[in-house]
Design a protein around this motif. Sequence first.
Motif, PDB file in Angstrom:
ATOM      1  N   SER A 254       0.857  -1.183   0.000  1.00 45.86           N
ATOM      2  CA  SER A 254       0.000   0.000   0.000  1.00 45.86           C
ATOM      3  C   SER A 254       0.894   1.234   0.000  1.00 45.86           C
ATOM      4  O   SER A 254       2.123   1.121   0.142  1.00 45.86           O
ATOM      5  CB  SER A 254      -0.891   0.012   1.244  1.00 45.86           C
ATOM      6  OG  SER A 254      -0.140   0.399   2.384  1.00 45.86           O
ATOM      7  N   PRO A 255       0.318   2.440  -0.101  1.00 48.03           N
ATOM      8  CA  PRO A 255       1.141   3.654   0.001  1.00 48.03           C
ATOM      9  C   PRO A 255       1.819   3.800   1.361  1.00 48.03           C
ATOM     10  O   PRO A 255       2.758   4.589   1.488  1.00 48.03           O
ATOM     11  CB  PRO A 255       0.119   4.780  -0.231  1.00 48.03           C
ATOM     12  CG  PRO A 255      -0.952   4.154  -1.052  1.00 48.03           C
ATOM     13  CD  PRO A 255      -1.066   2.749  -0.526  1.00 48.03           C
ATOM     14  N   GLU A 256       1.368   3.029   2.356  1.00 47.25           N
ATOM     15  CA  GLU A 256       2.009   3.086   3.679  1.00 47.25           C
ATOM     16  C   GLU A 256       3.233   2.176   3.748  1.00 47.25           C
ATOM     17  O   GLU A 256       3.961   2.213   4.742  1.00 47.25           O
ATOM     18  CB  GLU A 256       1.012   2.675   4.769  1.00 47.25           C
ATOM     19  CG  GLU A 256       0.050   3.783   5.189  1.00 47.25           C
ATOM     20  CD  GLU A 256      -0.928   4.155   4.085  1.00 47.25           C
ATOM     21  OE1 GLU A 256      -1.650   3.244   3.622  1.00 47.25           O
ATOM     22  OE2 GLU A 256      -0.947   5.324   3.664  1.00 47.25           O
ATOM     23  N   THR A 257       3.443   1.330   2.742  1.00 42.76           N
ATOM     24  CA  THR A 257       4.600   0.430   2.749  1.00 42.76           C
ATOM     25  C   THR A 257       5.631   0.890   1.735  1.00 42.76           C
ATOM     26  O   THR A 257       5.287   1.361   0.656  1.00 42.76           O
ATOM     27  CB  THR A 257       4.184  -1.018   2.436  1.00 42.76           C
ATOM     28  OG1 THR A 257       3.441  -1.044   1.215  1.00 42.76           O
ATOM     29  CG2 THR A 257       3.333  -1.599   3.548  1.00 42.76           C
ATOM     30  N   THR A 258       6.898   0.742   2.089  1.00 46.13           N
ATOM     31  CA  THR A 258       8.000   1.069   1.191  1.00 46.13           C
ATOM     32  C   THR A 258       8.575  -0.224   0.609  1.00 46.13           C
ATOM     33  O   THR A 258       8.321  -1.315   1.140  1.00 46.13           O
ATOM     34  CB  THR A 258       9.121   1.807   1.943  1.00 46.13           C
ATOM     35  OG1 THR A 258       9.663   0.915   2.934  1.00 46.13           O
ATOM     36  CG2 THR A 258       8.603   3.073   2.613  1.00 46.13           C
ATOM     37  N   PRO A 259       9.371  -0.135  -0.464  1.00 43.07           N
ATOM     38  CA  PRO A 259       9.963  -1.355  -1.028  1.00 43.07           C
ATOM     39  C   PRO A 259      10.795  -2.143  -0.014  1.00 43.07           C
ATOM     40  O   PRO A 259      10.791  -3.379  -0.038  1.00 43.07           O
ATOM     41  CB  PRO A 259      10.839  -0.815  -2.165  1.00 43.07           C
ATOM     42  CG  PRO A 259      10.209   0.482  -2.547  1.00 43.07           C
ATOM     43  CD  PRO A 259       9.669   1.058  -1.283  1.00 43.07           C
ATOM     44  N   VAL A 260      11.490  -1.455   0.875  1.00 43.48           N
ATOM     45  CA  VAL A 260      12.354  -2.139   1.839  1.00 43.48           C
ATOM     46  C   VAL A 260      11.504  -2.851   2.897  1.00 43.48           C
ATOM     47  O   VAL A 260      11.739  -4.013   3.219  1.00 43.48           O
ATOM     48  CB  VAL A 260      13.347  -1.157   2.486  1.00 43.48           C
ATOM     49  CG1 VAL A 260      14.240  -1.868   3.496  1.00 43.48           C
ATOM     50  CG2 VAL A 260      14.212  -0.492   1.409  1.00 43.48           C
ATOM     51  N   ALA A 261      10.503  -2.158   3.432  1.00 38.00           N
ATOM     52  CA  ALA A 261       9.615  -2.782   4.418  1.00 38.00           C
ATOM     53  C   ALA A 261       8.884  -3.970   3.817  1.00 38.00           C
ATOM     54  O   ALA A 261       8.638  -4.976   4.491  1.00 38.00           O
ATOM     55  CB  ALA A 261       8.624  -1.754   4.948  1.00 38.00           C
ATOM     56  N   ALA A 262       8.536  -3.873   2.531  1.00 39.99           N
ATOM     57  CA  ALA A 262       7.802  -4.947   1.851  1.00 39.99           C
ATOM     58  C   ALA A 262       8.700  -6.107   1.443  1.00 39.99           C
ATOM     59  O   ALA A 262       8.225  -7.080   0.853  1.00 39.99           O
ATOM     60  CB  ALA A 262       7.102  -4.383   0.620  1.00 39.99           C
ATOM     61  N   ASP A 263       9.990  -6.032   1.765  1.00 35.86           N
ATOM     62  CA  ASP A 263      10.971  -7.062   1.408  1.00 35.86           C
ATOM     63  C   ASP A 263      11.063  -7.233  -0.114  1.00 35.86           C
ATOM     64  O   ASP A 263      11.175  -8.339  -0.627  1.00 35.86           O
ATOM     65  CB  ASP A 263      10.629  -8.395   2.092  1.00 35.86           C
ATOM     66  CG  ASP A 263      11.815  -9.369   2.081  1.00 35.86           C
ATOM     67  OD1 ASP A 263      12.973  -8.893   2.061  1.00 35.86           O
ATOM     68  OD2 ASP A 263      11.582 -10.591   2.084  1.00 35.86           O
ATOM     69  N   LEU A 264      11.022  -6.109  -0.815  1.00 37.41           N
ATOM     70  CA  LEU A 264      11.129  -6.096  -2.275  1.00 37.41           C
ATOM     71  C   LEU A 264      12.393  -5.356  -2.720  1.00 37.41           C
ATOM     72  O   LEU A 264      12.408  -4.684  -3.748  1.00 37.41           O
ATOM     73  CB  LEU A 264       9.882  -5.439  -2.883  1.00 37.41           C
ATOM     74  CG  LEU A 264       8.558  -6.159  -2.595  1.00 37.41           C
ATOM     75  CD1 LEU A 264       7.374  -5.349  -3.115  1.00 37.41           C
ATOM     76  CD2 LEU A 264       8.544  -7.569  -3.194  1.00 37.41           C
ATOM     77  N   GLY A 265      13.440  -5.487  -1.928  1.00 35.51           N
ATOM     78  CA  GLY A 265      14.694  -4.814  -2.228  1.00 35.51           C
ATOM     79  C   GLY A 265      15.285  -5.185  -3.573  1.00 35.51           C
ATOM     80  O   GLY A 265      16.012  -4.389  -4.183  1.00 35.51           O
TER      81      GLY A 265
END
Length: 381
Positions: A254-265
């Motif tokens: 969601s817009p509240e999640t970042t790529p790093v938090a989402a484990d999408l590095g």
Amino acid sequence: MSDHDEDVIIETLALPLDGWHRARGGRMVEFAGYWMPVQYEGIMAEHLWTRESAGLFDVSHMGQITFRGEGVVPALEALMPADIAGLAFNRARYSLLLDENGGILDDLMLTRQAASEEDGEQVYMVVNGATKYDDIGHMIEHLPDEITLNLMEDHALLALQGPKAVDALSRLIPGVETMVFMQAGSFDWQGHDLWISRSGYTGEDGFEISVPAEAAEAFADALTAQPEVKPIGLGARDSLRLEAGLPLYGHDLSPETTPVAADLGFALFKRRREAADFPAAARILAERESGPATKRVGLLVEGRQPVREGATVIDASGAEIGRVTSGGFAPSVGAPIAMAYVPLAMATPGTRIQLSQRGKTHAATVTAMPFVPHRYFRGAK
């Protein structure tokens, strides 16, 4: 309130294969503004059939978009962290549409299509159905005027997934068997131009096929006439992607999640990190360096009772410290699994955690994803 004010009724739309699904016993539900088949013979049976053979999914609700114009690649790179310039022609790549704070507006697949003298370079993109109009609005606002955006509303999108997908499809379209994971190309079927990529959303080998809407029914008939292929609904698509550890936008992202938090590095490409020229690069790169506050993890849940989206991760005192974003029973694992955002200190595989759902507490263990191995075809071994 005036006499003229009325509630706005938004009609649920039908996709090109609506009648086809109903004729085959598809149980239709509303999803992303469209009527979609949730199941045919049952989610468990359809899930296992796809893992063992080949399942045909109608994903025509997704947004298929083409972009062309002078400078189309740098223009798109300004909105996402993908290295599109470094992508070979007719190769696909996963990426993220980011807002100015580094939040994820959508996750997407893009392909750098081979340039033609007539049209120049073109990028083909598939975005999520529920967000496609918001995505288009955001991109129109931020792309230069010389970039032309076209929503392919006259095309259906079918996904053929499973270890026997290649056997079935190559009978109809010889040559697809030579493709490898994330490769794409244009193919002819009975005079219709199909755009096919070897990709999907189940963790299995398979293909996504863009087909003109007027040919969709005949093509779906031809596919399901193959002994390996059965139509599969949204229910099994969700359980398959969960087992594959793949996030679903609007739930795990969601817009509240970042790529790093989402484990999408992995979606933050080296050239782009070094240039730090994508939206909110400073914040995202700092988070990559020091770690996010919370991180998306996989969970193996004890017992037989699945935990669902919205269940909370709790500490010893019962206070909420995280949240489950996807969860269900995993037919191929034979146990309940979930994805959740947990504090970084608890994100290490093997960490025991407690979950709360409707007043009941469940024990779970953080585990590496995917829950079942990916079986993408990357070439002959």
